[in-house]
Design an enzyme around this catalytic site. Structure first.
Site, PDB file in Angstrom:
ATOM      1  N   GLY A   1       4.923  -1.520   2.138  1.00  0.00           N
ATOM      2  CA  GLY A   1       4.214  -0.265   2.008  1.00  0.00           C
ATOM      3  C   GLY A   1       5.121   0.950   1.994  1.00  0.00           C
ATOM      4  O   GLY A   1       6.217   0.943   2.565  1.00  0.00           O
TER       5      GLY A   1
ATOM      6  N   HIS B   1       0.820  -1.211   0.000  1.00  0.00           N
ATOM      7  CA  HIS B   1       0.000   0.000   0.000  1.00  0.00           C
ATOM      8  C   HIS B   1       0.857   1.266   0.000  1.00  0.00           C
ATOM      9  O   HIS B   1       1.949   1.311   0.553  1.00  0.00           O
ATOM     10  CB  HIS B   1      -0.949   0.004   1.200  1.00  0.00           C
ATOM     11  N   ASP B   2       0.354   2.293  -0.669  1.00  0.00           N
ATOM     12  CA  ASP B   2       0.950   3.631  -0.689  1.00  0.00           C
ATOM     13  C   ASP B   2       2.319   3.672  -1.355  1.00  0.00           C
ATOM     14  O   ASP B   2       3.097   4.606  -1.128  1.00  0.00           O
ATOM     15  CB  ASP B   2       1.028   4.209   0.734  1.00  0.00           C
TER      16      ASP B   2
END
Length: 261
Positions: free
Chosen positions: A140, A122-123
Site C-alpha cells: 500500500g 491500496h492507495d
C-alpha cells in the site's frame, strides 16, 4: 449497439458499462463500477464497484480489479475509488485494491502492463508505461513513476517510491526508495548501477545517459552529504531535466534511498 456479453456474465444494476465493452463468461461487474469504451473483460474476472476504468483496457481471466484492501484496519465507510486510465493490460490473476486511507484512492495511468498474478496494494499511484512481471507486488501507498520495470517475484515495501525508468530485478525485496534510472537487486535490494538497457530502449542518447551516470557518481561515489551532492548536481547541470527529476526525487524521499552496492 448492445453490450457484447456472454450470457453467464453478471452486470449488476447501477454498473455503467459502455456498449462496446466485451465481457467473457462468468465475469462479474458490480454496481457502481464504470467501464469505458472498447475494454475487454475476459472470463471469470471481477470488477468491484469502486472501479473507474477508462478506454481500451484489457482485464484477463480471473483478475480482481478494485477489490477490498488487504488491510486489517479496513473500514468500508472510508473506502476510496480505484481510478484506471486508458489502454492498460491486466493479465490473468492480477489483483488491485481500491483505496482506503488517501483521498486520491488507488490510481493507475495509461499503457501499464501487469503480467499474471501481479498485485497493486491500496492507495498506490502508478504513472504510465510501467511493466510488472509475473508475481511482482507492491504494498500500500507505493508511488511508481513512468516506464519502471518491476521484475517477477519482487516486492516493494509500503510507502516506498520507485522512480521513472528504474528497474527492480527479479526476486528482490525493496524496503526503501528506488531513484529514477536505477537498477536494483537483492534480497534486501541495493542499487547496482543504472538501468542502461531500459534507457536505451526508451531512446536516451549516449550524452543523456552519460550525464545521468555522472550524476550517480556524485551522489554515491564521492562521499558527499546529500544536500551538498544535490547542490553540485544543480550547479553542474542547471538545465538538464533528467538531473532535475533526480534531485526532486531525492528531496521528496521520506524513507531514504536504497544503498549503493
Amino acid at each position: 449497439m448492445t453490450t457484447l456479453r456472454h450470457p453467464t456474465a453478471i452486470i449488476e444494476p447501477g454498473a455503467e458499462v459502455h456498449p462496446s465493452v466485451r465481457i467473457g463468461a462468468y465475469s462479474i461487474i458490480d454496481e457502481g463500477a464504470v467501464i469505458g469504451a472498447n475494454c475487454v473483460i475476459e472470463t471469470g474476472a471481477r470488477i468491484y464497484g469502486l472501479t473507474r476504468m477508462g478506454v481500451g483496457n484489457r482485464v484477463g481471466h480471473g483478475a480482481t480489479i478494485g477489490a477490498e484492501p488487504q488491510d486489517l484496519s479496513y473500514d468500508r465507510a472510508r473506502a476510496r475509488p480505484l481510478v484506471i486510465g486508458n489502454h492498460n493490460q491486466f493479465r490473468e490473476g492480477v489483483n488491485i485494491s481500491h483505496g482506503i486511507k488517501e483521498e486520491h484512492g488507488t490510481r493507475l495511468g495509461d499503457h501499464n502492463y501487469l503480467m499474471a498474478n501481479a498485485h497493486i496494494g491500496h492507495d498506490c499511484v502508478l504513472g504510465d508505461h510501467n511493466v510488472f512481471v509475473n508475481n511482482g507486488m507492491i504494498a500500500g501507498h507505493v508511488v511508481v513513476g513512468d516506464r519502471a520495470f518491476i521484475s517477477g517475484h519482487s516486492a516493494v515495501h509500503q510507502f516506498c517510491q520507485v522512480g521513472s525508468y528504474a528497474m527492480v530485478a527479479a526476486v528482490s525485496g525493496v524496503p526503501r526508495d528506488v531513484p529514477p534510472f536505477a537498477l536494483v537487486d537483492g534480497h534486501r535490494a541495493e542499487i547496482i548501477g543504472l538501468n542502461l538497457v531500459g534507457l536505451k530502449r526508451a531512446g536516451f542518447a549516449q550524452a543523456r545517459r552519460s550525464a545521468i551516470k555522472q550524476a550517480y557518481k556524485v551522489i554515491f561515489k564521492q562521499g558527499l552529504k546529500t544536500a551538498d551532492a544535490l547542490q553540485q548536481l544543480r550547479a553542474s547541470w542547471p538545465d538538464n531535466p533528467d538531473i532535475a527529476e533526480l534531485c526532486r526525487f531525492i528531496e521528496a524521499s521520506t524513507r531514504g534511498l536504497l544503498p549503493h552496492r
